[in-house]
Enzyme design. Structure first.
Site, PDB file in Angstrom:
ATOM      1  N   ASP A   1     -10.515   3.701   4.702  1.00 51.10           N
ATOM      2  CA  ASP A   1     -10.833   2.282   4.501  1.00 51.10           C
ATOM      3  C   ASP A   1     -12.352   2.075   4.412  1.00 51.10           C
ATOM      4  O   ASP A   1     -12.817   1.012   3.986  1.00 51.10           O
ATOM      5  CB  ASP A   1     -10.293   1.451   5.678  1.00 51.10           C
ATOM      6  CG  ASP A   1      -9.126   0.563   5.263  1.00 51.10           C
ATOM      7  OD1 ASP A   1      -8.945   0.340   4.051  1.00 51.10           O
ATOM      8  OD2 ASP A   1      -8.414   0.082   6.169  1.00 51.10           O
TER       9      ASP A   1
ATOM     10  N   GLN B   1      -4.207  -1.392  10.061  1.00 48.78           N
ATOM     11  CA  GLN B   1      -4.144  -2.689   9.373  1.00 48.78           C
ATOM     12  C   GLN B   1      -4.745  -3.784  10.259  1.00 48.78           C
ATOM     13  O   GLN B   1      -4.357  -3.939  11.421  1.00 48.78           O
ATOM     14  CB  GLN B   1      -2.676  -3.015   9.018  1.00 48.78           C
ATOM     15  CG  GLN B   1      -2.500  -4.289   8.223  1.00 48.78           C
ATOM     16  CD  GLN B   1      -3.149  -4.239   6.839  1.00 48.78           C
ATOM     17  OE1 GLN B   1      -3.117  -3.218   6.156  1.00 48.78           O
ATOM     18  NE2 GLN B   1      -3.756  -5.341   6.427  1.00 48.78           N
TER      19      GLN B   1
ATOM     20  N   LYS C   1       0.844  -1.206   0.000  1.00 49.33           N
ATOM     21  CA  LYS C   1       0.000   0.000   0.000  1.00 49.33           C
ATOM     22  C   LYS C   1       0.873   1.248   0.000  1.00 49.33           C
ATOM     23  O   LYS C   1       0.691   2.138  -0.832  1.00 49.33           O
ATOM     24  CB  LYS C   1      -0.922   0.003   1.242  1.00 49.33           C
ATOM     25  CG  LYS C   1      -2.042  -1.016   1.179  1.00 49.33           C
ATOM     26  CD  LYS C   1      -2.778  -1.135   2.521  1.00 49.33           C
ATOM     27  CE  LYS C   1      -3.819  -2.249   2.474  1.00 49.33           C
ATOM     28  NZ  LYS C   1      -4.428  -2.553   3.776  1.00 49.33           N
TER      29      LYS C   1
END
Ligand code: NAP
Length: 292
Positions: A120, A97, A53
């Protein structure tokens, strides 16, 4: 006939090309879209995902900062870091994460992120807006799948979409996105999970199947109708003799499916690159929203 390969790499390149002008405009106003990434513990897969990412952020002239904590960090310390990042105007997006260690309540952590920085799209506020058909931040993987449909002119309206998996990260939001009363959506969506009896009864009727289970090679050619389209979200590690020591395999049995389906996403190179491209896009959107 060989199925069409729906390349997430190809689609993600078109996403990055389309973002270029928007990033340049932001930079002309001295704004560099910036993401704070929090990673907890030593999980090897999570570390690879975070590296992949953040690499795309630097490849496209964006900024990201990775904050690493040991697996025994307390929930309180993690929460206070998130509160600090919520207030820090340098960062337009915050990503934690997942998965987190068992002693940390993932929901509490996601709830603590400012919805305006929730690139997200996992915060209940953003999931609620999506469910109401008024999305702000759409979770990256389902958003990326919709972009694959759009890029390859795959019509969803009037089609039967079967989603296998109901997580808040993939299965639930893609079931909403494919059934919204909107252009490029408007499908008839069935969602299957571990409580579904005889999943192949549903997949055999499907025009489009979205696999988001984490179950290696689950869907076989026998489970689908001729000409179906398969989007394979699953990522499963299989040990092999390559330098890395493993390869990535999806939830579909690509070999037997290839004899039946009209189009399929590969693993790797399918949904994965789209997830990252949508994270970059959501961070650019977050930066643009600070201007209005
Ligand atoms: P998750 O939270 O574990 O959810 C898996 C879902 O699949 C659950 O709803 C579960 O049902 C269902 N399921 C699992 N095994 C099943 C079975 N044998 N029969 C019926 N239903 C079954 O996983 P996730 O976060 O959604 O991720 C799913 C997969 O996608 C994983 O392999 C993950 O690594 C991958 N992934 C890939 C990307 C990407 O960018 N390519 C992004 C995110 C995730 P219950 O709800 O009943 O337990």
């Amino acid at each position: 006939m060989e199925p069409k390969i729906l390349s997430g790499k190809e689609v993600s390149n078109s996403v990055y090309a389309a973002l270029k002008g928007r990033i340049t405009t932001l930079k002309s106003q001295s704004i560099i879209p910036s993401l704070a990434v929090i990673i907890v513990g030593e999980d090897a897969a999570s570390q690879v995902y975070v590296r992949n990412k953040t690499r795309q952020f630097s490849n496209h002239g964006l900024f990201s900062d990775t904050i690493t904590y040991p697996s025994d960090i307390t929930q309180e310390v993690l929460l206070s870091k998130i509160y600090e990042l919520n207030k820090n105007i340098q960062f337009h997006g915050i990503l934690v994460q997942l998965p987190l260690p068992n002693h940390i309540d993932e929901d509490a952590i996601i709830d603590a992120i400012d919805p305006k920085k929730d690139v997200d799209g996992f915060h209940p506020y953003n999931l609620g807006c999506l469910a109401a058909g008024k999305p702000i931040f759409i979770p990256c993987t389902p958003k990326g799948i919709m972009r694959i449909f759009h890029h390859y002119n795959i019509t969803i309206s009037g089609k039967h979409v079967v989603v296998v998996g109901r997580s808040n990260i993939v299965g639930r939001p893609i079931s909403i996105l494919t059934s919204l009363k909107q252009a490029n959506s408007n499908g008839t969506t069935t969602i299957c999970h571990s409580g579904t009896d005889n999943i192949s009864h549903y997949t055999k009727q499907a025009d489009i199947i979205i696999l988001a289970m984490g179950s290696l090679g689950y869907l076989k050619g026998d489970h689908v109708k001729e000409g179906a389209i398969v989007i394979d979200v699953g990522i499963n590690r299989v040990t092999d003799n390559s330098p890395k020591g493993y390869k990535l395999v999806g939830d579909g049995d690509q070999l037997s499916l290839s004899e039946k389906v009209s189009a399929i996403t590969p693993v790797p190179g399918g949904v994965g690159p789209m997830t990252i491209a949508m994270l970059v896009e959501n961070t650019v959107e977050a930066a643009e929203r600070t201007q209005v």
